[in-house]
Motif scaffolding. Structure first.
Motif, PDB file in Angstrom:
ATOM      1  N   ILE A  80      17.625   1.129 -10.438  1.00 50.24           N
ATOM      2  CA  ILE A  80      17.949   1.422  -8.960  1.00 50.24           C
ATOM      3  C   ILE A  80      16.730   2.078  -8.318  1.00 50.24           C
ATOM      4  O   ILE A  80      16.341   1.621  -7.307  1.00 50.24           O
ATOM      5  N   GLU A  81      16.078   2.887  -9.239  1.00 44.09           N
ATOM      6  CA  GLU A  81      14.825   3.689  -8.663  1.00 44.09           C
ATOM      7  C   GLU A  81      13.664   2.704  -8.384  1.00 44.09           C
ATOM      8  O   GLU A  81      12.590   2.946  -8.048  1.00 44.09           O
ATOM      9  N   ASN A  82      13.875   1.753  -9.206  1.00 44.06           N
ATOM     10  CA  ASN A  82      12.636   0.430  -8.973  1.00 44.06           C
ATOM     11  C   ASN A  82      12.662  -0.512  -7.701  1.00 44.06           C
ATOM     12  O   ASN A  82      12.033  -1.388  -7.872  1.00 44.06           O
ATOM     13  N   MET A  83      13.669  -0.295  -7.149  1.00 45.95           N
ATOM     14  CA  MET A  83      14.068  -1.491  -6.198  1.00 45.95           C
ATOM     15  C   MET A  83      12.886  -1.526  -4.969  1.00 45.95           C
ATOM     16  O   MET A  83      12.447  -0.294  -4.299  1.00 45.95           O
ATOM     17  N   GLN A  84      12.641  -2.586  -4.774  1.00 50.85           N
ATOM     18  CA  GLN A  84      11.707  -2.908  -3.625  1.00 50.85           C
ATOM     19  C   GLN A  84      12.257  -3.856  -2.674  1.00 50.85           C
ATOM     20  O   GLN A  84      12.390  -4.945  -2.945  1.00 50.85           O
ATOM     21  N   ILE A  85      12.612  -3.218  -1.356  1.00 53.08           N
ATOM     22  CA  ILE A  85      13.298  -4.088  -0.363  1.00 53.08           C
ATOM     23  C   ILE A  85      12.596  -3.758   1.064  1.00 53.08           C
ATOM     24  O   ILE A  85      12.583  -2.941   1.470  1.00 53.08           O
ATOM     25  N   LEU A  86      11.887  -4.921   1.399  1.00 51.34           N
ATOM     26  CA  LEU A  86      11.125  -5.197   2.464  1.00 51.34           C
ATOM     27  C   LEU A  86      10.023  -4.396   2.670  1.00 51.34           C
ATOM     28  O   LEU A  86       8.797  -4.956   2.641  1.00 51.34           O
ATOM     29  N   ASN A  87       9.840  -3.180   2.659  1.00 53.92           N
ATOM     30  CA  ASN A  87       8.607  -2.270   2.252  1.00 53.92           C
ATOM     31  C   ASN A  87       9.048  -1.041   1.584  1.00 53.92           C
ATOM     32  O   ASN A  87      10.243  -0.604   1.254  1.00 53.92           O
ATOM     33  N   ASP A  88       7.817  -0.165   1.414  1.00 53.01           N
ATOM     34  CA  ASP A  88       8.085   0.973   0.383  1.00 53.01           C
ATOM     35  C   ASP A  88       9.209   2.029   1.059  1.00 53.01           C
ATOM     36  O   ASP A  88      10.258   2.702   0.448  1.00 53.01           O
ATOM     37  N   SER A  89       8.918   2.022   2.405  1.00 51.47           N
ATOM     38  CA  SER A  89       9.718   3.224   3.159  1.00 51.47           C
ATOM     39  C   SER A  89      11.314   2.857   3.166  1.00 51.47           C
ATOM     40  O   SER A  89      12.233   3.564   2.711  1.00 51.47           O
ATOM     41  N   MET A 147       7.091   5.577   7.413  1.00 50.41           N
ATOM     42  CA  MET A 147       6.984   4.163   8.192  1.00 50.41           C
ATOM     43  C   MET A 147       5.883   3.852   9.069  1.00 50.41           C
ATOM     44  O   MET A 147       5.295   3.178   9.034  1.00 50.41           O
ATOM     45  N   GLU A 148       5.486   5.264   9.523  1.00 51.76           N
ATOM     46  CA  GLU A 148       4.249   5.348  10.445  1.00 51.76           C
ATOM     47  C   GLU A 148       2.981   4.973   9.757  1.00 51.76           C
ATOM     48  O   GLU A 148       2.188   4.360  10.009  1.00 51.76           O
ATOM     49  N   ASN A 149       2.716   5.408   8.491  1.00 49.54           N
ATOM     50  CA  ASN A 149       1.622   5.139   7.496  1.00 49.54           C
ATOM     51  C   ASN A 149       1.772   3.359   7.171  1.00 49.54           C
ATOM     52  O   ASN A 149       0.670   2.964   7.315  1.00 49.54           O
ATOM     53  N   GLU A 150       2.986   3.199   6.950  1.00 54.29           N
ATOM     54  CA  GLU A 150       3.183   1.770   6.649  1.00 54.29           C
ATOM     55  C   GLU A 150       2.825   0.723   7.850  1.00 54.29           C
ATOM     56  O   GLU A 150       2.105  -0.166   7.768  1.00 54.29           O
ATOM     57  N   VAL A 151       3.075   1.279   9.137  1.00 54.60           N
ATOM     58  CA  VAL A 151       2.811   0.290  10.285  1.00 54.60           C
ATOM     59  C   VAL A 151       1.245   0.445  10.440  1.00 54.60           C
ATOM     60  O   VAL A 151       0.497  -0.587  10.796  1.00 54.60           O
ATOM     61  N   ILE A 152       0.613   1.623  10.142  1.00 59.27           N
ATOM     62  CA  ILE A 152      -0.940   1.784  10.407  1.00 59.27           C
ATOM     63  C   ILE A 152      -1.587   0.906   9.432  1.00 59.27           C
ATOM     64  O   ILE A 152      -2.652   0.204   9.825  1.00 59.27           O
ATOM     65  N   GLU A 153      -0.912   0.838   8.305  1.00 59.30           N
ATOM     66  CA  GLU A 153      -1.818   0.080   7.034  1.00 59.30           C
ATOM     67  C   GLU A 153      -1.458  -1.322   7.468  1.00 59.30           C
ATOM     68  O   GLU A 153      -2.734  -2.321   7.244  1.00 59.30           O
ATOM     69  N   ASN A 154      -0.563  -1.703   8.081  1.00 61.01           N
ATOM     70  CA  ASN A 154      -0.410  -3.221   8.216  1.00 61.01           C
ATOM     71  C   ASN A 154      -1.354  -3.653   9.337  1.00 61.01           C
ATOM     72  O   ASN A 154      -1.745  -4.619   9.560  1.00 61.01           O
ATOM     73  N   PHE A 155      -1.516  -2.726  10.559  1.00 64.00           N
ATOM     74  CA  PHE A 155      -2.326  -2.925  11.598  1.00 64.00           C
ATOM     75  C   PHE A 155      -3.791  -3.051  11.040  1.00 64.00           C
ATOM     76  O   PHE A 155      -4.586  -3.909  11.775  1.00 64.00           O
TER      77      PHE A 155
END
Lengths: 210, 284
Positions: free
Chosen positions: B226-235, B54-62
């Motif tokens: 199930i293994e391909n589910m994408q909800i909100l973000n990757d994390s 999530m930290e990586n996801e947050v930085i990527e969005n910033f």
């Protein structure tokens, strides 16, 4: 005697297992009868968030090629995928080029405007990238005569810069899409070291080298 | 003869109700231990390496905002930490499960960001417009962090759904247990002379339950990747996938025991029956 007992136990066990299976089948049939539609709706909702990978793989295996006689692309790359690299050796740029121009793409490298032609098609091509350090920050160092090389999955194309302009963001007519001549237009935000949103673009115009 | 037919009909009807009750109890028990259990959810966040992802996801969005702002990427370095994310996620999970009120505080992020920007622009002479833009930029980054972590609407909605599920579960569970006890008593009354038949019925019930769950998990895997589910973000997707897989795996491992126990019960009851039959034949 023992054999009879064993045979009875085996037969009775198999019979009871069949009864268990029949009850299970009856149960599932009843559930399907009364709740079948609701269950299908739930699967439908779950499938909207579960991407099936099979289709993705098939698409990625199709090669993008160019019909050189007709100057037409066969099998355009999938939107969002990388299909080329751009090299501007003068300013040490060597970046991936993605088909599309979304924010996600521009985070990764250089975008290719989906409304423009592809290298080799003989028309106007528009690439764009951010003015950040790792992308086009050094555009100000470019001069007329400098070369740009675009290496695609179907061939290599070289362009020579013949003009550079600063345009306003709403002056889209200064980046015309035509099919009479192959022109590569690459632009980035201007001024290069501005803080906040920029309303101008620095455009580099280059034509294909024979 | 008629009595025997009626007795068998009643027996098998009770058996079907018993099977439904056992299936429901198993499902409720699994849900209580997993998705309805706050600690299980938090454990899955740890196992899925959610906080670091999530930290990586947050930085990527910033970075989306950085590229347009004209500022260097260095200004968003170290403004968010894994600890901060863990603290906020735990707060949100508590809000969902315990109904507590939790508001994400972005003061530390905004303060650090402002410090970084001031250091980066130390040599610049900033205009009033620049200051305004920078302020707006800092607020945007703070808001982006909140949106990524909280999805505010979802927290209160999920808490509402969770409370409803718990209420229903607290009503249904005692009813199911009472049902199972009553069925056992009625079966004892019906088959008091042939107790081994009750063992056989339990065996059939357990075997049916086991096969039912095998079929259900097979149908689920067939219809949903199930293994391909994408909800909100990757994390978050990774955590949800792990939770669902965990539930399916728990049910599957329980199934093995249920099926084996069911078959054993059936075999034991038939062995007892064959011995009783032999004794009866000998007496005759």
């Amino acid at each position: 005697m023992r054999r009879n007992k064993l045979s009875y136990v085996v037969k009775a066990t198999i019979r009871d297992m069949i009864v268990a299976l029949l009850i299970m089948v009856l149960l599932i049939f009843t559930i399907d009868l009364f709740l079948g539609q609701e269950i299908n709706s739930v699967f439908g909702i779950l499938n909207t968030v579960a991407i099936k990978t099979e289709n993705k793989e098939v698409v990625q295996n199709i090669q993008t090629t160019l019909n050189k006689e007709e100057k037409k692309i066969i099998n355009y790359p999938e939107y969002g995928t990388q299909y080329a690299t751009i090299e501007i050796s003068k300013i040490n740029v060597n970046l991936p080029v993605y088909y599309g121009d979304t924010l996600e793409i521009l985070k990764k490298g250089v975008g290719h405007s989906s409304g423009s032609y592809f290298p080799g098609e003989g028309g106007s091509i528009i690439f764009m990238g951010h003015n950040s350090k790792n992308v086009f920050r050094r555009f100000s160092e470019l001069k007329i005569g400098d070369e740009i090389k675009v290496t695609t999955t179907y061939g290599e194309y070289k362009y020579k810069i013949y003009d550079m302009q600063i345009v306003e963001e709403d002056e889209s007519y200064k980046l015309p899409i035509k099919n009479d001549k192959e022109v590569l237009m690459v632009y980035t935000c201007y001024p290069f070291n501005n803080i906040g949103y920029t309303k101008q673009r620095f455009v580099v115009y280059s034509e294909i080298m024979e | 003869m008629l009595m025997k037919i009626v007795k068998n009909i009643v027996k098998y009807l009770l058996l079907i109700v018993l099977i439904i009750a056992i299936i429901s109890i198993i499902l409720l028990t699994n849900l209580s231990k997993t998705i309805l259990n706050k600690n299980y959810i938090l454990e899955n966040f740890e196992k899925s390496n959610f906080y670091a992802n999530m930290e990586n996801e947050v930085i990527e969005n910033f970075e989306k905002y950085i590229l347009q702002s004209g500022l260097e990427e260095t200004v968003i370095e170290n403004i968010v930490s894994e600890q901060k994310i863990e603290e906020d996620v735990e707060g949100i999970i508590n809000a969902i499960y315990d109904g507590t009120d939790y508001k994400i505080d972005t003061t530390t992020i905004e303060t650090k960001l402002k410090e970084n920007i001031n250091n980066y622009l130390a040599e610049y002479k900033l205009t009033e417009e620049n200051e305004k833009t920078i302020s707006q930029f800092i607020k945007t980054i703070g808001n982006e962090y909140k949106i990524l972590l909280d999805y505010t609407d979802y927290t209160s909605r999920i808490n509402h759904i969770y409370n409803k599920i718990i209420t229903i579960k607290n009503v249904i569970e005692p009813i199911l247990i009472t049902c199972i006890i009553v069925i056992c008593i009625v079966l004892l009354i019906i088959e008091y002379k042939q107790i081994y038949n009750i063992i056989s019925l339990f065996g059939i019930a357990m075997l049916s339950t086991g096969i039912f769950y095998i079929v259900c998990t097979y149908i689920l895997k067939l219809n949903v990747k199930i293994e391909n589910m994408q909800i909100l973000n990757d994390s978050i997707s990774k955590v949800i996938i792990n939770i669902i897989q965990g539930i399916v795996d728990k049910i599957n491992s329980m199934n093995i025991y249920i099926i084996v126990a069911g078959i054993l019960f059936i075999i034991i009851s038939n062995i007892i029956k064959s011995i009783k039959m032999k004794n009866t034949e000998d007496k005759e």
